[in-house]
Design a protein around this motif. Structure first.
Motif: not given
Length: 344
Positions: A219-227, A326-331
């Motif tokens: 799972a990549a950063a672009a997938d965050a919040g997506r199904k 980091k993009p897609g990760y919680t700071t």
């Protein structure tokens, strides 16, 4: 199990080396077809028992329209869902073939025939033909490769036409945690025939993800919040390819950074330099920022990995906070232990 006056493709098998003393072929049924009964005492009749009636298949060889006709021996191949036939050691050098299909119903303990159809094989047509004059002549020792559709059976248009069976699709599922940075695995389910070749395409909110064609997906950063879902396609020579798509995952959660506690090195004295040791953050590619504090209050412009102590913080304890993003990760922000009070 057969449904109605069923139409199936008639395909002739393609062994690597044809038996020089035989002619063989196969009637291709849909993947996963329930096997027929072939009694040892009647090896030339395949019986599909549907409860209230039966469907019988026979493959018959004829030499130059001269009696007697010869019934080919039948067998069922589970993996390919083929009713295979073989004519071994016939007395003549060439033969024409027809498929004899019949329907039998039970009005008592013994079924009786209520319908029948007879169609001839031709290498020049995609359909079985009603007239022997249109049938191809096959020499002994060959195994023709044509596929045919039995004209008049349910599922075939009037006038014939190819009716290739479809691969039987499984039910794909996804295992793993839908979180950025975590691997997911596609489980294809049971496909028929088992020899079907499977390919994979991962989807983000129903749209294909470029390059994501393996059984696993990170799972990549672009997938965050997506199904996410996965589409599996099964293909096999002689079959129509089929695709099946898994149910979507829950919305992909943001990834979690592995964040060590930073350390401060150097003497806590005015004029001396302190250095923040951030440690090793994971995964790779984390951006780190720094902020120094004196007794819990931000020190203006102290945002580097090092800090030279000024007299304004004399008598105070120093702490550094390191923030990783980091993009897609919680700071994440981690604070060091406090130094001793700054001395002059």
């Amino acid at each position: 199990m057969l449904v109605g006056n069923t139409a199936w493709s008639l395909g002739l098998s393609s062994p690597a080396h044809a038996d020089p003393g035989a002619i063989s072929g196969a009637i291709q049924f849909p993947a996963g077809m329930f096997p027929p009964d072939i009694e040892p005492a009647f090896p030339d009749i395949a019986v599909f028992d549907r409860g209230d009636d039966e469907i019988h298949y026979e493959v018959v060889a004829v030499y130059d329209n001269v009696a007697p006709a010869i019934d080919a021996a039948l067998s069922w191949d589970v993996d390919s869902s083929q009713l295979r036939w073989t004519l071994v050691g016939p007395p003549n050098p060439t033969y024409r073939f027809f498929v004899f299909w019949s329907r039998w119903v039970y009005t008592g303990p013994i079924p009786h025939q209520v319908d029948s159809k007879q169609f001839w094989l031709s290498s020049s047509s995609t359909s079985l033909l009603p007239d022997m004059s249109q049938a191809s002549v096959y020499p002994v020792g060959t195994s023709p490769l044509q596929f045919h559709c039995a004209y008049g059976f349910e599922g075939c248009a009037s006038g014939g036409g190819g009716n290739t069976p479809a691969v039987g699709a499984g039910t794909p599922t996804i295992s793993g945690t839908p979180r950025v940075g975590q691997p997911l695995t596609a489980n294809p389910g049971a496909w028929q025939p088992a020899a079907a070749q499977l390919t994979y395409q991962w989807m983000r909110d129903g749209a294909p993800i470029s390059g994501a064609t393996s059984t696993t997906y990170l799972a990549a950063a672009a997938d965050a919040g997506r199904k996410l879902s996965v589409k599996v396609t099964g293909s096999l020579t002689g079959y129509t390819a089929q695709s099946a798509t898994s149910s979507p995952t829950q919305a992909v959660a943001r990834g979690k950074l592995a964040a060590p506690t930073p350390k401060v090195t150097g003497p806590a004295k005015v004029g001396k330099k302190l250095t923040a040791k951030a440690g090793k953050w994971k995964p790779a590619g984390v951006t780190l920022t720094y902020q120094w504090f004196a007794d819990g209050k931000k020190i203006a412009k102290a945002t580097r990995s090092t800090y030279t102590i000024t007299g304004s913080v004399k008598g105070k304890k120093i702490v550094v906070k390191v923030t990783g993003s980091k993009p897609g990760y919680t700071t994440v922000t981690k604070a060091s232990q406090a130094t001793t009070k700054v001395k002059s």
